[in-house]
Structure formats: C-alpha cells, structure tokens
Scaffold this active site. Sequence first.
Site, PDB file in Angstrom:
ATOM      1  N   ARG A   1      -1.294   9.891   0.557  1.00 30.29           N
ATOM      2  CA  ARG A   1      -0.998  11.215   1.303  1.00 30.29           C
ATOM      3  C   ARG A   1       0.483  11.098   1.818  1.00 30.29           C
ATOM      4  NH1 ARG A   1      -6.570  11.059   5.412  1.00 30.29           N
ATOM      5  NH2 ARG A   1      -7.639  10.302   3.579  1.00 30.29           N
TER       6      ARG A   1
ATOM      7  N   GLU B   1      -7.191   7.681  16.036  1.00 27.79           N
ATOM      8  CA  GLU B   1      -8.044   7.651  15.373  1.00 27.79           C
ATOM      9  C   GLU B   1      -7.849   6.728  13.940  1.00 27.79           C
ATOM     10  OE1 GLU B   1      -8.132  11.602  13.043  1.00 27.79           O
ATOM     11  OE2 GLU B   1      -9.164  10.705  11.435  1.00 27.79           O
TER      12      GLU B   1
ATOM     13  N   SER C   1     -13.140   8.914  10.494  1.00 31.48           N
ATOM     14  CA  SER C   1     -13.999  10.767  10.728  1.00 31.48           C
ATOM     15  C   SER C   1     -15.077  10.869   9.336  1.00 31.48           C
ATOM     16  CB  SER C   1     -13.058  11.491  10.139  1.00 31.48           C
ATOM     17  OG  SER C   1     -13.213  12.754  10.205  1.00 31.48           O
TER      18      SER C   1
ATOM     19  N   ARG D   1      -5.192   1.634   9.637  1.00 27.80           N
ATOM     20  CA  ARG D   1      -5.572   1.949  11.148  1.00 27.80           C
ATOM     21  C   ARG D   1      -6.548   0.742  11.735  1.00 27.80           C
ATOM     22  NH1 ARG D   1      -5.871   8.260  11.473  1.00 27.80           N
ATOM     23  NH2 ARG D   1      -3.257   8.513  10.951  1.00 27.80           N
TER      24      ARG D   1
END
Length: 460
Positions: A295, A384, A387, A425
């Site tokens: 990303r 987060e 998802s 994460r």
Amino acid sequence: MKTHCQRLALICTIYKVRDTKEYLQESSAPVIILTMLDYKFIKENLEAVKQNIAERYMQADADRVVSLYDERNTLLRELEEQRKNRNENALSMKGKLDPETRAAKIEEGKQLKEKIAALEARLAEVEAQLHAEGMRIPNMAHPDAPRGKEDKDNLEIKRVGAPTVFSFEPKDHVQLGQELDLIDFDTATRVSGTKFYYLKNEAVLLEMALVRFALEKLRSKGFTLFETPDIARTEILEGIGFNPRGAESNVYTIEGEDTCLIGTAEITLGGYHSGSILEKSTLPLKLAGVSHCFRREAGAAGQFSKGLYRVHQFTKVEMFVYTLPEDSDAMHEQLRLIEEEIFSDMGIPFRVVDTCTGDLGAPAYRKWDLEAWMPGRNNGEWGEVTSTSNCTDFQARRLNVKFKDDDGKNKYVHMLNGTAIACSRAIIAIMENFQQADGSIRIPDVLVPFCGFSEIRRKG
RNA sequence: GGAGAGAUGACCGAGCGGCCGAAGGUGCGCGAUUGGAAGUCGCGUGUACUCCUAAAGGGUACCGAGGGUUCAAAUCCCUCUCUCUCCGCCA
C-alpha cells in the site's frame, strides 16, 4: 436479531422493489458497470440510490446516469433496427439478381452502412459517459448499517476482554522491537524507504506462527488454502473496486505492465473465479489466501505513521467467500465470528465496530471491523486489526461471476471478504499487550506450538 | 530473451466472403428399448441485451481483443494479447 427474510423484506420496502423474490433475482445490489441490469436498478430505485449516495458522502450523479441510460437505450434500439435492415438487405442479394436490382441494393447497403457508422459513433460516446458516471455509484448500504460520516460514527457493538492493565509503564512496540532486536525500521528506511521494516529473530518466527495458526483455523472450518500472486491485472483490481490510478490511489502500479502490486489477497481470491459460472451445489466457496500486501499510503504521514501500524508492505491471511445471494448476510456473520475467535484464542482484548455508511468503501454493503487494544498507541487506544465486508453482487457484476440457479438462469453470486490475520498489526497487539515488567514478551498460548518458544527476552 | 505453432460453443474439432449461432463428435438432459445395466435409437442442449402485459415467438450482438476492406466477414488485411513447443537463462 432480525431474520434474513425480515431484513430482505425491509430492504425491499425501502427500495420499492416489488417483492423479495425479484429483489433476490435481479438486483440485490445496485451498481454495475457493464450490464444494463444495474442501470435498470438505478433507474427504478432512483430515490433510494440518491439517498444512499448522500448517506455515504460520495460524489455521484444518479440522475445523470439515468438520463444517459435512457439516451443509450434509444440509440441502441435505433441501431439494432438499422442493423436489421442491413442484414436483410445483404441477405436478399446472395442469389442471382439482374445487374440493375443488384446495383440498387448495393446503393441501399452503402447508405445503411453510413447510418450505422454514425449511430455507432454516437452510441460509443454516450456509453463512455454512462460508464464513467455509473462507475462512481457505490453499492447500496445495509439497512442496519449505522448512518454517519466518519469513523467517529461507527457503532461499537461488542467488546471482548478489557483493555490490558499493567503494574508498570508499558512500552510501545517500536521501543520493544528495538530493545529485543525484533524490528529494524532505520535500516529499512535506508534500504527501502520510510514505512518499511525488517523483522528479525523471534519476530520472524512469530509472523510465521500467526500465519500457520490462521491457516490451521481456516482449514478446520472448510476453507481451501491458497498462497496467491502478489501482483494482479488492473482489470481485476477495478472489478474488486480499487482504483489503481490517480493521485490518491493506494495502489502501486507496475511500470509498462498494466498490472499492480496487490493491496490485499481479496483481489487475487476474488479474481480467482472471474468470468465463470459456478456450480450452485459447490457454494458457498470458501477460500483462504496468504499474500503480501502493498500500500502506498501516500499522505498518511504524521504520528500515526510511526511503527508497524501503517506500512507499505505486510503479510496477511485473508478469507474470501462466494455465496448464494440469500446466504450472504449469514456468511458475513460467520466471517466476523471467525475473526473474533482468532483474537479471543490469542487472548487479545478487542471490540467490534459496525462501520457507518460514510466510512464504507464503495463496494461494501456492510462492514465490521475488529479493533484490538494497543497499549502503546497514544497511551492506549483501539486499533483496527481486521475487517470483514459483504460486497453482495457489486464485485460479482464487475468480475462476472455467476451461478446457475434451479430455474436455469445465471445469476450473480455474492462476494465477501474478511481478514483472518494481518501480521503487522497482530504483532503490534501481541507485543504491546503481552509485554512483562522485565521487558520480555510472552507468546499467546495458542501460538506457542507454532512458534517453538513461549517468551521473547532480551538477547545477550 | 531467440525460433516456430496456434486461439471457434461445457470439451474435442470442421468451416468456400453471403444459405454459419456456426458441421461432426464427446459430454450433459429427457424419452424409447431392457428384468436391470451397458449398448443402441429419437429429441434437446451457449451468453448478453432487447421487443412483446405474460407465454409463445421475434430482433441485435458475440467464433482471443481491437481496427480496416466490403452492400455483406468466423472466413480477407493490419495491430495487439494470450497459450503451446523447442533453445537460452534461472530460485
């Protein structure tokens, strides 16, 4: 909790669709790009579509789509009429004819040819505009999704575990990573640029363990395991709903190749069955894929960019499911429950958030996020970690994935995706929640068999 | 990277510029024959959009993609993409 049928009935009321059956068959989600059905849905449900655009705070002109659609149809009908004439004319002179009749017919054919060419040119123009406008229209949102503009409006629906309490001053993962020689940001910056990192020593094995743990869990739940390409064609990216071009794009494109580095295995798993008609009896099709994710994160500088939280490359295990339209809501819950199970198993405190309309991506009909407690993030904050989205038939239309229903008709499947483990994460959450007074890190019990150690201590 | 071959329906495989949405075969579905099965025979079997209140039945498009020639293109011409084989290189 409402049943699926009740919800559908509600949706149908809202969108003024005649009955549930029709809703299911024709247009459980609205937007398509290349087929008329989508435009038809937009036309027939214009008010609901406009309201949805407003609720999602997006820029799209549904009125213009409808008028372009009407114009296109008029042109198309005229064009088909002329083509019919051309075909009849051509057919009528396949046998022997006297020279004069033939000459007359050829003359007529020439005129038809010009008419058709003109109509085709106009049609192409209108279709290009229609496509461009239609592309901007987002999927409809689930009636129960919270209405709101930004992440503040997301609705917390569940909490598992409580924010970790320490008898000492907790460190963040950047500091822990440095002291325990697990993560090297500085060298990565020199070698690759900012927002890259080297994992070192036990962190390497921890990442592998997370992947293995997730894959094992998913395999036991009937998922087929994949390791996918890290590169995909632009058309697949677009089908999934990514915009590979443009200044604010989050996607790395490959120079001169018409391909991109994937930002998630959702792309390669969703593209896996593109252009195919699936056997109804094989649905739901549950895929799990490991891949790297790339990303650009342009403009995401600032204090939140520190550490592993927002990086250019990470490893992820992704779930992707193709279902029958009537099963997608239930499957979406299943995916969320799997995500909850993974984080519960590891003993990481988290909450579940129902994403508000303004914060949904264009393809999503509904989205839930899991936010883990991260003690080192602004002195303790939810961040987060996973998802899961139900994209209904939004992606299926663009990628042309159908199933043959019992009535013999081919219909679009529904597509869903969800994160099992995003390694970077998850590593933050583990390091920060499982740090101990002496500066060491405990490994969650479920990961120990995959890691081969139960603790990470200072070297030397 | 070099050389060659190819791309047609679920699959294999024909195809003369007009009668080709496309022969033939396989597969699949239905029916007949059989005590049952195999076999055999008959019929059927693409997608999308559209017209029609619906059904029935029409229409348009699609033979890798895009462009061109022609009154008319699966069929002729150009460009591109992809696949396969051989050689080279290589984890």
